[in-house]
Design a protein around this motif. Structure first.
Motif, PDB file in Angstrom:
ATOM      1  N   ARG A  21      16.347  91.203  11.478  1.00 45.47           N
ATOM      2  CA  ARG A  21      16.207  90.925  12.896  1.00 45.47           C
ATOM      3  C   ARG A  21      17.510  91.270  13.571  1.00 45.47           C
ATOM      4  NH1 ARG A  21      20.023  89.498  11.481  1.00 45.47           N
ATOM      5  NH2 ARG A  21      21.000  87.482  11.120  1.00 45.47           N
TER       6      ARG A  21
ATOM      7  N   ILE B 108      20.682  92.655  16.002  1.00 48.26           N
ATOM      8  CA  ILE B 108      21.493  93.803  16.394  1.00 48.26           C
ATOM      9  C   ILE B 108      22.510  94.103  15.300  1.00 48.26           C
ATOM     10  CG2 ILE B 108      22.897  94.771  18.241  1.00 48.26           C
ATOM     11  CD1 ILE B 108      20.159  93.657  19.135  1.00 48.26           C
TER      12      ILE B 108
ATOM     13  N   ALA C  53      17.400 100.371  10.615  1.00 51.64           N
ATOM     14  CA  ALA C  53      16.411 100.629  11.674  1.00 51.64           C
ATOM     15  C   ALA C  53      14.992 100.591  11.106  1.00 51.64           C
ATOM     16  CB  ALA C  53      16.688 101.976  12.330  1.00 51.64           C
TER      17      ALA C  53
ATOM     18  N   MET D 226      15.583  96.459  12.680  1.00 53.91           N
ATOM     19  CA  MET D 226      16.742  96.045  13.463  1.00 53.91           C
ATOM     20  C   MET D 226      17.048  97.045  14.569  1.00 53.91           C
ATOM     21  SD  MET D 226      19.410  94.362  10.752  1.00 53.91           S
ATOM     22  CE  MET D 226      20.075  93.302  12.028  1.00 53.91           C
ATOM     23  N   THR D 227      17.661  96.567  15.639  1.00 53.86           N
ATOM     24  CA  THR D 227      18.243  97.445  16.643  1.00 53.86           C
ATOM     25  C   THR D 227      19.602  97.866  16.112  1.00 53.86           C
ATOM     26  OG1 THR D 227      17.120  96.380  18.492  1.00 53.86           O
ATOM     27  CG2 THR D 227      19.153  97.588  18.997  1.00 53.86           C
TER      28      THR D 227
ATOM     29  N   LEU E 217      23.119 100.076  16.317  1.00 53.47           N
ATOM     30  CA  LEU E 217      24.083 100.777  17.152  1.00 53.47           C
ATOM     31  C   LEU E 217      24.914 101.668  16.244  1.00 53.47           C
ATOM     32  CD1 LEU E 217      25.179  97.713  19.308  1.00 53.47           C
ATOM     33  CD2 LEU E 217      23.209  99.242  19.619  1.00 53.47           C
TER      34      LEU E 217
ATOM     35  N   ARG F  96      15.464 107.453  16.398  1.00 48.22           N
ATOM     36  CA  ARG F  96      14.403 107.054  17.335  1.00 48.22           C
ATOM     37  C   ARG F  96      13.161 107.914  17.137  1.00 48.22           C
ATOM     38  NH1 ARG F  96      18.743 106.902  20.918  1.00 48.22           N
ATOM     39  NH2 ARG F  96      18.054 108.828  21.941  1.00 48.22           N
TER      40      ARG F  96
ATOM     41  N   ASP G  16      14.748 101.791  16.384  1.00 47.18           N
ATOM     42  CA  ASP G  16      15.420 101.419  17.629  1.00 47.18           C
ATOM     43  C   ASP G  16      16.917 101.643  17.411  1.00 47.18           C
ATOM     44  OD1 ASP G  16      16.092 100.437  20.090  1.00 47.18           O
ATOM     45  OD2 ASP G  16      15.730  98.328  19.587  1.00 47.18           O
ATOM     46  N   ALA G  17      17.415 102.812  17.802  1.00 46.18           N
ATOM     47  CA  ALA G  17      18.801 103.196  17.509  1.00 46.18           C
ATOM     48  C   ALA G  17      19.466 103.738  18.761  1.00 46.18           C
ATOM     49  CB  ALA G  17      18.837 104.249  16.405  1.00 46.18           C
ATOM     50  N   HIS G  18      20.751 103.404  18.923  1.00 51.99           N
ATOM     51  CA  HIS G  18      21.490 103.804  20.115  1.00 51.99           C
ATOM     52  C   HIS G  18      22.925 104.163  19.737  1.00 51.99           C
ATOM     53  CE1 HIS G  18      18.146 102.028  22.397  1.00 51.99           C
ATOM     54  NE2 HIS G  18      18.197 101.084  21.469  1.00 51.99           N
TER      55      HIS G  18
ATOM     56  N   ARG H 195      25.227  94.515  26.906  1.00 49.30           N
ATOM     57  CA  ARG H 195      23.869  94.999  26.660  1.00 49.30           C
ATOM     58  C   ARG H 195      23.037  94.017  25.824  1.00 49.30           C
ATOM     59  NH1 ARG H 195      21.622 100.349  25.989  1.00 49.30           N
ATOM     60  NH2 ARG H 195      19.364 100.023  25.867  1.00 49.30           N
ATOM     61  N   TYR H 196      23.684  93.372  24.836  1.00 50.23           N
ATOM     62  CA  TYR H 196      22.922  92.574  23.874  1.00 50.23           C
ATOM     63  C   TYR H 196      23.347  91.106  23.804  1.00 50.23           C
ATOM     64  CZ  TYR H 196      21.708  97.292  22.451  1.00 50.23           C
ATOM     65  OH  TYR H 196      21.290  98.589  22.446  1.00 50.23           O
TER      66      TYR H 196
END
Length: 255
Positions: A8, A10, A29, A33-34, A36, A53, A58-60, A82-83
């Motif tokens: 779960r 970030i 991912a 998980m999100t 970064l 993505r 969910d990747a940034h 952001r988080y």
């Protein structure tokens, strides 16, 4: 190690645009998980995040040079805005100091002839960079219900293994830069674990093994996915998991 908890939250992975870091980001991912992806080169970070993505993750990207305090502070501010918190920090960014060269032939790291500037540069990334990023992210990690920090090290960082004249590292040339920097990293891991234990933050070091990456001129025999697996396991430990440990896929690594 204990069974991992349901993924779960970030995760931030430094040096995530290639190699083991990218493999770790992909697996986290894939677990939901999100993620970064920290990268010195924004373009490469964006490419890696876009690829993840496209695969459904969910990747940034996050611009992050671990040797630049301004960059580190900006990354922490971005995560906060952001988080609001961070659940996993994987300190993966690292350099060998010898360019793309097999550790078995790193002649420029022989202690009695090593270039001190190279040693300083290696420690700047592999040790001081980890301190800078960890300290910037700790306030965010303390907001997590189950924060995890994983420092990516190497089997060669083990004093027990490295000092064995009959062991697997006996054939390698001595190293005054890369190997000692990773030994310092494992020592730091214990100190952070001791401080953060009361906060429920589990801090461990991982030895991925000899993975096929740019850092060893692709001489490694493990795939990136295989090397990333132990890092991901430590990043997703349950609350009863270990802290202040040093682990490889086969289990604990001796100090």
């Amino acid at each position: 190690m204990s069974e991992h908890h349901p993924p779960r939250g970030i995760a931030l992975v430094t040096g995530a645009n290639k190699g083991i870091g990218r493999g770790v980001a992909e697996q986290l991912a894939a677990l939901g998980m999100t993620v970064l992806l920290g990268a010195r080169d924004p373009g490469r970070g964006a490419e890696a995040a876009a690829a993840r993505r496209a695969a459904g993750g969910d990747a940034h990207p996050v611009a992050l040079d671990v040797t630049d305090q301004t960059s580190v502070r900006a990354a922490a501010q971005h995560v906060e805005e952001r988080y609001g918190r961070l659940d996993v920090l994987v300190n993966n960014a690292g350099i060998t100091g010898s360019g793309q060269v097999s550790p078995a032939d790193a002649r420029d790291q022989i202690p009695t002839t090593v270039d001190l500037d190279m040693v300083r540069a290696v420690f700047e990334t592999n040790v001081f960079g980890v301190i800078a990023v960890t300290n910037a992210m700790v306030p965010l990690l303390r907001r997590s219900p189950a924060a995890r920090i994983v420092n990516v090290s190497t089997h060669a960082a083990s004093q027990t293994l490295s000092s064995d004249p009959e062991g697997p590292f006996a054939a390698l040339l001595p190293s005054a830069a890369y190997t000692p920097s990773k030994s310092a990293l494992t020592a730091l891991t214990v100190q952070y674990a001791n401080e953060l234990r009361k906060d429920g933050v589990l801090v461990n070091a991982a030895a991925p093994g000899y993975v096929d990456t740019d850092s060893n001129d692709h001489t490694g025999f493990l795939t990136v996915a295989e090397g990333a697996a132990v890092v991901v396991r430590l990043a997703t430990l349950g609350d009863d998991g270990p802290t202040a440990g040093f682990f490889a896929a086969e289990g604990p690594v001796p100090w």
